[in-house]
Design an enzyme around this catalytic site. Structure first.
Site, short mmCIF file in Angstrom:
data_model
loop_
_atom_site.label_atom_id
_atom_site.label_comp_id
_atom_site.label_asym_id
_atom_site.label_seq_id
_atom_site.Cartn_x
_atom_site.Cartn_y
_atom_site.Cartn_z
N ALA A 76 -4.00 1.52 11.65
CA ALA A 76 -3.25 2.37 10.88
C ALA A 76 -2.76 1.73 9.75
CB ALA A 76 -1.94 3.00 11.72
N LYS A 77 -2.53 2.46 8.71
CA LYS A 77 -2.21 1.91 7.06
C LYS A 77 -1.47 3.05 6.36
CE LYS A 77 -2.50 -1.98 5.22
NZ LYS A 77 -2.60 -3.52 5.93
N ALA A 78 -0.51 2.50 5.55
CA ALA A 78 0.22 3.38 4.86
C ALA A 78 0.14 3.14 3.31
CB ALA A 78 1.55 3.84 5.35
N ASP A 113 3.12 -4.84 3.50
CA ASP A 113 1.60 -5.28 2.87
C ASP A 113 2.02 -5.35 1.40
OD1 ASP A 113 -0.91 -5.06 1.82
OD2 ASP A 113 -1.45 -4.16 3.65
#
Length: 381
Positions: A76-78, A113
């Site tokens: 997952a990533k946002a 990040d």
């Protein structure tokens, strides 16, 4: 404009959530790629240039990264479309966290990040009133201080050492060029020096510094502390080059550890290294990987080389609700053991299959994810 439905394939994404907030101007996206092996876990980035497609690509990398090191979390990533230097950063971040309160932390746990700091992770926890909402908090709040410890860069150097030895290229005495001297690059440089490598080039957004006979890494670290990215233009050692030229200097090992999509087809033809190690996510295109392979240049994939951060994140995930801090020496030892072993496995698999390490490594990761999907009935058994 990216059509979100066009991003869906046999692996995911399972969910794409686009959020906004009128008062703060917040716009953001969460991509949960594949949770067959566990809850979605990946960093959250903040940049004025974030796109749905970019976040989806990075979420897929996380799927392979977790599976590659055989840890039980999902990809997952946002991303938040905002300037991380803005005075409104905290308000935007809080608005983003609130907008995803249905997904966080039940389906996705936020991490750090580009553009976010340890204090930002603490703000997310505070906004949602849940220690489990984010990892990467400051050490004094019980978190694993990724950047302070330099876990990702340490892992890059460990994986490089293992891959270089496999190729018959001992790291001791080898010449290493690093693109990027931020959280990953500076920690990698420090570990490379400890392993006996000679760092011949480094770069920041302000330019590159090249010294064929080797740069004094400790002096570089001190200069970075004093001058930030501009140290490359103030340092007494080496020749200043335009940013990007560090990729094509004469060296044995090249480590792109800054941005994605930096090694194009054209650049791949000019690289002089014998081994390229992807310290950043997605720094080489598939076409560039093929060109490098045809030229006999091995490439250690990002989901293998920079997985030190996810190993540390797994410890942080375990400790989210604990009253005890994770044991730092255990984190470093686990990073070394897993990344060294994985680098050799992927290089051997590539040789066995007669293909690139990217394709071989992804094949191993895909097999683990597919098996999990089959066991859960998500695809036919």
């Amino acid at each position: 404009m990216t059509d979100a439905l066009s991003l869906v394939d046999d692996w995911g994404p399972e969910k794409i959530v686009v959020v906004s907030h009128r008062r703060t101007g917040m716009k953001g996206v969460l991509v949960i790629d594949n949770t067959a092996r566990g809850v979605g876990k990946g960093g959250t980035r903040m940049s004025p240039h974030v796109t749905v497609g970019e976040v989806a690509r990075l979420a897929r990398v996380m799927t392979w990264k977790w599976a590659s090191v055989d840890l039980f979390y999902g990809g997952a990533k946002a991303g938040i479309v905002a300037d991380p230097t803005s005075p409104d950063k905290e308000a935007v971040l809080r608005a983003f966290a609130r907008a995803l309160s249905n997904e966080v932390p039940r389906e996705y746990v936020m991490g750090l990040d580009m553009g976010l700091t340890e204090n930002d992770a603490a703000v997310i926890q505070d906004e949602l009133g849940d220690r489990g909402a984010a990892v990467g908090t400051p050490e004094h709040l019980g978190g694993v201080a990724y950047d302070k410890l330099g876990v990702t860069g340490y892992g890059v150097a460990e994986a490089t050492d293992a891959a270089a030895r496999y190729l018959g290229l001992p790291l001791g005495g080898s010449r290493v060029a690093l693109q990027g001297f931020g959280a990953v690059g500076h920690a990698a440089a420090a570990r490379f020096a400890e392993l006996g490598a000679t760092v011949v080039a480094v770069s920041t957004a302000k330019g590159a510094l090249h010294e064929p006979n080797g740069l004094d890494v400790q002096a570089l670290l001190a200069a970075r502390e004093e001058h930030g990215d501009d140290f490359v233009n103030r340092h007494p050692e080496g020749t200043v080059l335009p940013a990007g030229q560090e990729l094509t200097v004469d060296c044995d090992v090249l480590v792109p550890a800054a941005l994605q999509d930096v090694i194009s087809d054209e650049t791949a033809h000019r690289i002089k290294a014998k081994l390229v190690v992807e310290g950043a996510n997605l720094p080489t295109s598939p076409q560039a990987q093929e060109i490098l392979a045809q030229r006999g240049i091995a490439v250690l994939p990002d989901f293998v080389a920079n997985a030190g951060g996810v190993v540390a994140a797994a410890f942080a995930m375990d400790a989210r609700y604990s009253g005890f801090r994770p044991h730092t020496p255990t984190i470093f030892q686990t990073i070394s053991d897993r990344l060294r072993a994985n680098a050799v496995v992927v290089m051997e698999e590539a040789k066995h299959r007669g293909t690139t390490p990217h394709i071989a490594g992804r094949g191993l990761a895909e097999e683990r994810v597919r098996t999990a999907m089959q066991s859960k009935g998500r695809v036919p058994r």
